[in-house]
Design a protein around this motif. Structure first.
Motif, PDB file in Angstrom:
ATOM      1  N   ILE A   1      -0.820-109.513  31.556  1.00  0.00           N
ATOM      2  CA  ILE A   1      -1.261-108.454  32.466  1.00  0.00           C
ATOM      3  C   ILE A   1      -2.258-107.587  31.708  1.00  0.00           C
ATOM      4  N   ALA A   2      -3.442-107.408  32.240  1.00  0.00           N
ATOM      5  CA  ALA A   2      -4.473-106.638  31.535  1.00  0.00           C
ATOM      6  C   ALA A   2      -5.212-105.764  32.524  1.00  0.00           C
ATOM      7  N   PRO A   3      -5.841-104.685  32.030  1.00  0.00           N
ATOM      8  CA  PRO A   3      -6.589-103.797  32.936  1.00  0.00           C
ATOM      9  C   PRO A   3      -7.740-104.513  33.605  1.00  0.00           C
ATOM     10  N   ILE A   4      -8.125-103.988  34.743  1.00  0.00           N
ATOM     11  CA  ILE A   4      -9.240-104.527  35.506  1.00  0.00           C
ATOM     12  C   ILE A   4     -10.366-103.529  35.500  1.00  0.00           C
ATOM     13  N   GLY A   5     -11.542-103.950  35.194  1.00  0.00           N
ATOM     14  CA  GLY A   5     -12.705-103.077  35.179  1.00  0.00           C
ATOM     15  C   GLY A   5     -13.379-103.050  36.532  1.00  0.00           C
ATOM     16  N   MET A   6     -14.380-102.222  36.654  1.00  0.00           N
ATOM     17  CA  MET A   6     -15.094-102.065  37.906  1.00  0.00           C
ATOM     18  C   MET A   6     -16.164-103.127  38.025  1.00  0.00           C
TER      19      MET A   6
ATOM     20  N   GLY B   1     -12.503 -93.252  40.790  1.00  0.00           N
ATOM     21  CA  GLY B   1     -11.063 -93.311  40.609  1.00  0.00           C
ATOM     22  C   GLY B   1     -10.670 -94.069  39.358  1.00  0.00           C
ATOM     23  N   LEU B   2      -9.512 -93.701  38.809  1.00  0.00           N
ATOM     24  CA  LEU B   2      -8.944 -94.354  37.636  1.00  0.00           C
ATOM     25  C   LEU B   2      -7.485 -94.652  37.929  1.00  0.00           C
ATOM     26  N   TYR B   3      -7.101 -95.913  37.794  1.00  0.00           N
ATOM     27  CA  TYR B   3      -5.741 -96.353  38.118  1.00  0.00           C
ATOM     28  C   TYR B   3      -5.138 -96.971  36.862  1.00  0.00           C
ATOM     29  N   LEU B   4      -4.061 -96.339  36.360  1.00  0.00           N
ATOM     30  CA  LEU B   4      -3.552 -96.650  35.025  1.00  0.00           C
ATOM     31  C   LEU B   4      -2.216 -97.384  35.038  1.00  0.00           C
ATOM     32  N   GLY B   5      -1.755 -97.819  36.196  1.00  0.00           N
ATOM     33  CA  GLY B   5      -0.579 -98.681  36.213  1.00  0.00           C
ATOM     34  C   GLY B   5       0.741 -98.010  36.537  1.00  0.00           C
ATOM     35  N   TRP B   6       0.735 -96.710  36.878  1.00  0.00           N
ATOM     36  CA  TRP B   6       2.011 -96.127  37.274  1.00  0.00           C
ATOM     37  C   TRP B   6       2.311 -96.476  38.731  1.00  0.00           C
TER      38      TRP B   6
ATOM     39  N   VAL C   1      -3.884-101.145  38.718  1.00  0.00           N
ATOM     40  CA  VAL C   1      -4.712-100.986  37.531  1.00  0.00           C
ATOM     41  C   VAL C   1      -6.154-101.282  37.919  1.00  0.00           C
ATOM     42  N   GLY C   2      -7.080-100.455  37.475  1.00  0.00           N
ATOM     43  CA  GLY C   2      -8.478-100.719  37.737  1.00  0.00           C
ATOM     44  C   GLY C   2      -9.285 -99.445  37.821  1.00  0.00           C
ATOM     45  N   LEU C   3     -10.549 -99.610  38.108  1.00  0.00           N
ATOM     46  CA  LEU C   3     -11.472 -98.496  38.274  1.00  0.00           C
ATOM     47  C   LEU C   3     -12.079 -98.549  39.660  1.00  0.00           C
ATOM     48  N   GLU C   4     -12.402 -97.394  40.182  1.00  0.00           N
ATOM     49  CA  GLU C   4     -13.089 -97.317  41.462  1.00  0.00           C
ATOM     50  C   GLU C   4     -14.345 -96.497  41.283  1.00  0.00           C
ATOM     51  N   GLY C   5     -15.435 -96.992  41.798  1.00  0.00           N
ATOM     52  CA  GLY C   5     -16.668 -96.230  41.729  1.00  0.00           C
ATOM     53  C   GLY C   5     -17.640 -96.722  42.771  1.00  0.00           C
ATOM     54  N   ARG C   6     -17.926 -95.899  43.742  1.00  0.00           N
ATOM     55  CA  ARG C   6     -18.859 -96.287  44.801  1.00  0.00           C
ATOM     56  C   ARG C   6     -19.840 -95.159  45.066  1.00  0.00           C
ATOM     57  N   VAL C   7     -21.076 -95.511  45.169  1.00  0.00           N
ATOM     58  CA  VAL C   7     -22.105 -94.595  45.649  1.00  0.00           C
ATOM     59  C   VAL C   7     -22.682 -95.260  46.885  1.00  0.00           C
ATOM     60  N   ALA C   8     -22.516 -94.637  48.031  1.00  0.00           N
ATOM     61  CA  ALA C   8     -22.876 -95.293  49.287  1.00  0.00           C
ATOM     62  C   ALA C   8     -24.017 -94.559  49.977  1.00  0.00           C
ATOM     63  N   SER C   9     -24.953 -95.328  50.452  1.00  0.00           N
ATOM     64  CA  SER C   9     -25.973 -94.825  51.358  1.00  0.00           C
ATOM     65  C   SER C   9     -25.650 -95.408  52.728  1.00  0.00           C
ATOM     66  N   LEU C  10     -26.581 -95.369  53.636  1.00  0.00           N
ATOM     67  CA  LEU C  10     -26.331 -95.979  54.938  1.00  0.00           C
ATOM     68  C   LEU C  10     -26.182 -97.492  54.822  1.00  0.00           C
ATOM     69  N   PHE C  11     -26.599 -98.065  53.697  1.00  0.00           N
ATOM     70  CA  PHE C  11     -26.493 -99.499  53.515  1.00  0.00           C
ATOM     71  C   PHE C  11     -25.306 -99.885  52.638  1.00  0.00           C
ATOM     72  N   GLY C  12     -24.708 -98.938  51.955  1.00  0.00           N
ATOM     73  CA  GLY C  12     -23.544 -99.218  51.146  1.00  0.00           C
ATOM     74  C   GLY C  12     -23.921 -99.823  49.806  1.00  0.00           C
TER      75      GLY C  12
ATOM     76  N   LEU D   1     -12.742-102.957  42.442  1.00  0.00           N
ATOM     77  CA  LEU D   1     -11.597-103.855  42.569  1.00  0.00           C
ATOM     78  C   LEU D   1     -10.446-103.304  41.754  1.00  0.00           C
ATOM     79  N   ARG D   2      -9.269-103.210  42.376  1.00  0.00           N
ATOM     80  CA  ARG D   2      -8.060-102.865  41.644  1.00  0.00           C
ATOM     81  C   ARG D   2      -6.917-103.722  42.163  1.00  0.00           C
ATOM     82  N   VAL D   3      -5.939-103.967  41.305  1.00  0.00           N
ATOM     83  CA  VAL D   3      -4.866-104.891  41.644  1.00  0.00           C
ATOM     84  C   VAL D   3      -3.581-104.428  40.981  1.00  0.00           C
ATOM     85  N   GLY D   4      -2.444-104.749  41.580  1.00  0.00           N
ATOM     86  CA  GLY D   4      -1.164-104.369  40.988  1.00  0.00           C
ATOM     87  C   GLY D   4      -0.031-105.201  41.546  1.00  0.00           C
ATOM     88  N   LEU D   5       1.029-105.321  40.766  1.00  0.00           N
ATOM     89  CA  LEU D   5       2.248-106.015  41.167  1.00  0.00           C
ATOM     90  C   LEU D   5       3.332-104.997  41.481  1.00  0.00           C
TER      91      LEU D   5
END
Length: 279
Positions: A10-15, A183-188, A197-208, A213-217
């Motif tokens: 099980i390992a962290p997931i990057g953005m 966002g930062l997700y550290l597994g709690w 676990v993972g990172l979130e980062g979005r900058v959206a315009s009208l086109f997105g 990606l984040r994942v957890g069990l």
């Protein structure tokens, strides 16, 4: 076996959904997976698994947020968050810090969206349901994104979403918006019972723009939760892990805990000097 050992990692997931990789083996594996997905849902719609539910819109459920307060219908709740805005199946207009039980995440984001829900035995069922609902554009985007998501999840958990799962409950999102999220997700343990676990980062315009990606069990290692956004589309899915794979994951984690404890105990014993009065 090598494949079994991978189930214990099980390992962290990057953005970034790992779309930019240049490794030839990885790119070839994704290409073959995409071809397999394309070929698997060609044919008539009656091939859909009988247990799959048809695509449906989520029920109207409006939440109003003001600081730590959240109003849902006539129910008022207090949560560890500080944001304001409105949240519904079609509108997301939020500013501030989200519920810290789910991770450390901030929004300054406005989007209009369509959310579709379906269940089935596999990703193939989801694609078939989308095609039967004439969501051709979403099917095309998923065919582009799913191989990367499957590869990344397998790299981080050892779980192959095509081979090691026996069911999926999936919400698909198409949106247009403006703003940013981080966002930062550290597994709690989050409010849905998953250790994300993972990172979130979005900058959206009208086109997105952007991808996350984040994942957890869950605690029993019987379900894997995936949240991914790519362009103007998103997927929030819970996969049921087959029982024998779940047992392998649990056994591997228990072995890892025992080894970690033994290493810590040995290190502590070695750190105590014979001349130390405490020893």
């Amino acid at each position: 076996q090598p494949s079994e050992r991978r189930l214990c990692r099980i390992a962290p997931i990057g953005m970034g959904c790992c779309i930019s990789t240049t490794d030839p083996d990885t790119l070839e594996a994704r290409r073959l997976l995409k071809e397999e997905l394309v070929s698997s849902f060609r044919g008539s719609v009656h091939q859909i698994d009988p247990g799959a539910t048809p695509i449906e819109a989520l029920p109207e459920n409006v939440h109003f947020h003001l600081g730590p307060f959240e109003l849902n219908g006539l129910q008022l709740g207090i949560k560890p968050k500080f944001n304001m805005g409105i949240q519904s199946p079609h509108v997301y207009a939020m500013f501030g810090l989200r519920d810290v039980r789910d991770g450390v995440a901030f929004d300054a984001f406005l989007m209009l969206m369509t959310r579709l829900h379906t269940t089935g035995r596999s990703l193939r069922d989801v694609l078939l349901q989308l095609r039967s609902a004439d969501q051709v554009q979403m099917v095309d985007r998923l065919l582009d994104a799913i191989p990367s998501i499957v590869t990344r999840v397998e790299e981080r958990t050892g779980i192959n979403l095509n081979l090691h799962t026996e069911g999926v409950d999936c919400t698909l999102i198409a949106f247009v918006g403006i703003g940013l999220t981080a966002g930062l997700y550290l597994g709690w343990m989050d409010t849905r019972g998953f250790r994300m676990v993972g990172l979130e980062g979005r900058v959206a315009s009208l086109f997105g723009l952007g991808c996350t990606l984040r994942v957890g069990l869950d605690d029993e290692n019987r379900h894997v939760h995936i949240v991914a956004y790519f362009g103007n589309f998103g997927i929030d899915a819970v996969f049921t892990v087959s029982e024998h794979v779940s047992r392998q994951i649990t056994a591997g984690l228990e072995v890892g805990k025992v080894k970690a404890h033994q290493i810590a105990a040995a290190g502590a014993a070695h750190a105590v000097s014979p001349l130390d009065p405490a020893g």
